[in-house]
Design a protein around this motif. Structure first.
Motif, mmCIF file in Angstrom:
data_model
loop_
_atom_site.group_PDB
_atom_site.id
_atom_site.type_symbol
_atom_site.label_atom_id
_atom_site.label_comp_id
_atom_site.label_asym_id
_atom_site.label_seq_id
_atom_site.Cartn_x
_atom_site.Cartn_y
_atom_site.Cartn_z
ATOM 1 N N THR A 1 -92.670 -80.458 -71.618
ATOM 2 C CA THR A 1 -92.498 -81.066 -72.942
ATOM 3 C C THR A 1 -92.013 -82.509 -72.830
ATOM 4 O O THR A 1 -92.013 -83.236 -73.825
ATOM 5 C CB THR A 1 -91.504 -80.262 -73.794
ATOM 6 O OG1 THR A 1 -90.271 -80.139 -73.079
ATOM 7 C CG2 THR A 1 -92.046 -78.866 -74.101
ATOM 8 N N VAL A 2 -91.606 -82.909 -71.639
ATOM 9 C CA VAL A 2 -91.235 -84.298 -71.362
ATOM 10 C C VAL A 2 -91.883 -84.700 -70.044
ATOM 11 O O VAL A 2 -91.712 -84.018 -69.033
ATOM 12 C CB VAL A 2 -89.711 -84.486 -71.270
ATOM 13 C CG1 VAL A 2 -89.362 -85.912 -70.839
ATOM 14 C CG2 VAL A 2 -89.045 -84.166 -72.597
ATOM 15 N N LEU B 1 -92.194 -88.009 -74.539
ATOM 16 C CA LEU B 1 -92.042 -86.745 -75.248
ATOM 17 C C LEU B 1 -93.436 -86.155 -75.449
ATOM 18 O O LEU B 1 -94.347 -86.849 -75.921
ATOM 19 C CB LEU B 1 -91.363 -86.963 -76.600
ATOM 20 C CG LEU B 1 -89.902 -87.414 -76.537
ATOM 21 C CD1 LEU B 1 -89.413 -87.826 -77.918
ATOM 22 C CD2 LEU B 1 -89.021 -86.303 -75.987
ATOM 23 N N ASN B 2 -93.611 -84.869 -75.100
ATOM 24 C CA ASN B 2 -94.947 -84.316 -74.985
ATOM 25 C C ASN B 2 -95.100 -83.005 -75.769
ATOM 26 O O ASN B 2 -95.538 -81.991 -75.230
ATOM 27 C CB ASN B 2 -95.283 -84.107 -73.494
ATOM 28 C CG ASN B 2 -96.739 -83.772 -73.272
ATOM 29 O OD1 ASN B 2 -97.617 -84.306 -73.943
ATOM 30 N ND2 ASN B 2 -97.004 -82.884 -72.328
ATOM 31 N N ARG B 3 -94.759 -83.071 -77.063
ATOM 32 C CA ARG B 3 -95.011 -81.945 -77.959
ATOM 33 C C ARG B 3 -95.764 -82.448 -79.194
ATOM 34 O O ARG B 3 -95.299 -82.307 -80.330
ATOM 35 C CB ARG B 3 -93.706 -81.280 -78.408
ATOM 36 C CG ARG B 3 -92.884 -80.619 -77.329
ATOM 37 C CD ARG B 3 -91.745 -79.824 -77.961
ATOM 38 N NE ARG B 3 -92.231 -78.603 -78.590
ATOM 39 C CZ ARG B 3 -91.629 -77.999 -79.623
ATOM 40 N NH1 ARG B 3 -90.551 -78.524 -80.172
ATOM 41 N NH2 ARG B 3 -92.136 -76.894 -80.128
ATOM 42 N N ASN C 1 -93.530 -83.820 -81.766
ATOM 43 C CA ASN C 1 -92.499 -84.130 -80.766
ATOM 44 C C ASN C 1 -91.091 -83.767 -81.227
ATOM 45 O O ASN C 1 -90.105 -84.454 -80.899
ATOM 46 C CB ASN C 1 -92.598 -85.600 -80.354
ATOM 47 C CG ASN C 1 -93.915 -85.896 -79.670
ATOM 48 O OD1 ASN C 1 -94.281 -85.243 -78.693
ATOM 49 N ND2 ASN C 1 -94.670 -86.845 -80.188
ATOM 50 N N LEU D 1 -87.607 -81.667 -81.339
ATOM 51 C CA LEU D 1 -86.708 -81.411 -80.220
ATOM 52 C C LEU D 1 -86.222 -79.965 -80.214
ATOM 53 O O LEU D 1 -85.241 -79.616 -80.866
ATOM 54 C CB LEU D 1 -85.510 -82.367 -80.299
ATOM 55 C CG LEU D 1 -85.869 -83.855 -80.236
ATOM 56 C CD1 LEU D 1 -84.708 -84.704 -80.735
ATOM 57 C CD2 LEU D 1 -86.275 -84.253 -78.827
ATOM 58 N N THR E 1 -86.971 -79.186 -74.672
ATOM 59 C CA THR E 1 -87.288 -80.614 -74.715
ATOM 60 C C THR E 1 -86.028 -81.459 -74.586
ATOM 61 O O THR E 1 -86.015 -82.477 -73.875
ATOM 62 C CB THR E 1 -88.021 -80.954 -76.014
ATOM 63 O OG1 THR E 1 -89.211 -80.151 -76.098
ATOM 64 C CG2 THR E 1 -88.400 -82.421 -76.073
ATOM 65 N N LYS E 2 -84.966 -81.045 -75.247
ATOM 66 C CA LYS E 2 -83.715 -81.807 -75.169
ATOM 67 C C LYS E 2 -83.145 -81.797 -73.758
ATOM 68 O O LYS E 2 -82.672 -82.835 -73.265
ATOM 69 C CB LYS E 2 -82.711 -81.252 -76.182
ATOM 70 C CG LYS E 2 -83.053 -81.590 -77.622
ATOM 71 C CD LYS E 2 -82.034 -81.053 -78.601
ATOM 72 C CE LYS E 2 -82.204 -79.575 -78.857
ATOM 73 N NZ LYS E 2 -81.400 -79.097 -80.001
ATOM 74 N N LEU F 1 -85.427 -84.043 -71.632
ATOM 75 C CA LEU F 1 -85.232 -85.456 -71.957
ATOM 76 C C LEU F 1 -83.912 -85.958 -71.381
ATOM 77 O O LEU F 1 -83.853 -87.064 -70.822
ATOM 78 C CB LEU F 1 -85.263 -85.653 -73.467
ATOM 79 C CG LEU F 1 -85.064 -87.095 -73.960
ATOM 80 C CD1 LEU F 1 -86.134 -88.020 -73.408
ATOM 81 C CD2 LEU F 1 -85.065 -87.136 -75.485
ATOM 82 N N SER G 1 -94.000 -91.372 -76.824
ATOM 83 C CA SER G 1 -94.375 -90.003 -77.150
ATOM 84 C C SER G 1 -95.879 -89.826 -77.131
ATOM 85 O O SER G 1 -96.636 -90.782 -77.352
ATOM 86 C CB SER G 1 -93.837 -89.619 -78.540
ATOM 87 O OG SER G 1 -92.437 -89.699 -78.580
ATOM 88 N N CYS H 1 -90.915 -88.925 -82.757
ATOM 89 C CA CYS H 1 -90.068 -87.729 -82.691
ATOM 90 C C CYS H 1 -89.493 -87.492 -84.078
ATOM 91 O O CYS H 1 -88.887 -88.398 -84.650
ATOM 92 C CB CYS H 1 -88.949 -87.916 -81.668
ATOM 93 S SG CYS H 1 -87.761 -86.563 -81.626
#
Length: 267
Positions: free
Chosen positions: A4-5, A18-20, A25, A27, A31-32, A35, A55, A62
């Motif tokens: 996801t990152v 950021l890769n959602r 994107n 959180l 992902t958090k 990141l 992103s 995001c």
């Protein structure tokens, strides 16, 4: 690190993506954590001289907290009384923002779409924001009965002034890229199709620049915002001495005398 990152380093530049895109994107916990790890890795790596935070996709930089996951966690908290949901500020947002603002190297945010809530916070934690003309900004917090986090109560007043910050926080609404530029939130607005290339251009220029001087500039600006003139003058003396003793300063002076383009080493 979760997919996801995305994290990659080349030619002195760390690119964190950021890769959602399917979730704008947002959180979630994975992902958090990813990141936080990516930003802290970039901050600590000697090979990294600048950071680009951006992103995937074209809709959102995001949109902040993943509210679908958040609702589930809140329900679990009510059942167990654990209160774990609200620890994300301490465990995730605060370390991310500290690393972005305090790392001794410049951070560029390439804002390709909506930046809301913590997404806005992360963009504001960067030193320079290149923004797509289709992007928008929103504090969002009051709209879900929350207060500011992700450093926004510190960064936003310093960028737009306390009066405008209060307005944007008390009455959350979408702010266009052009309005963000006029407020000082965006440093540069470009056509959406050119966002990634322009953000990379800016970040790569910083990655080959005088890193020690950039670190000193970053520290000086942050210090001067919260200290007296006398204290700030002393800090400038300290930081200028550090920059003046760097190899890059010697390189720059010699290049100037020789009428050449300096080739900095970042030290």
């Amino acid at each position: 690190m979760a997919d996801t990152v995305l994290y990659e380093v080349g030619d002195g530049l760390a690119t964190i993506t950021l890769n959602r895109p399917e979730a704008m994107n947002a959180l979630n916990i994975a992902t958090k954590v990813a990141l936080r790890e990516a930003v802290e890795s970039a901050a600590a790596a000697d090979a990294v001289r600048a950071v680009l935070l951006t992103s995937a996709g074209d809709r959102a930089f995001c949109v902040g907290q993943d509210l679908k996951e958040h609702i589930t966690l809140l329900a679990s908290d009510r059942e167990t009384g654990s209160g774990q949901t609200m620890t994300t500020v301490k465990e995730h947002y605060n370390p991310i923002v500290r690393a972005l603002t305090q790392m001794p190297k410049p951070v560029v945010a390439g804002v390709n779409g909506v930046a809301a809530g913590a997404g806005l916070g992360f963009a504001l934690a960067a030193d320079y924001r290149v923004v797509a003309d289709t992007a928008a900004f929103n504090t969002s917090f009051a709209g879900v009965a929350l207060t500011a986090d992700s450093g926004i109560s510190w960064t936003l007043p310093r960028v737009v002034g306390p009066g405008r910050a209060a307005d944007l926080l008390l009455f959350p609404r979408s702010i266009s890229a052009q309005d963000a530029y006029e407020l000082g939130i965006a440093n540069r607005v470009v056509p959406a199709g050119e966002l990634r290339a322009e953000a990379e251009k800016v970040a790569r220029a910083l990655a080959v620049g005088p890193t020690v001087a950039y670190a000193a500039i970053k520290e000086a600006v942050a210090y001067g915002l919260s200290h007296s003139l006398t204290e700030t003058l002393d800090k400038e003396d300290e930081l200028q001495t550090r920059a003046g003793q760097s190899e890059d300063h010697a390189i720059a002076v010699q290049a100037f005398v020789n009428k050449e383009t300096p080739k900095y080493l970042g030290r």
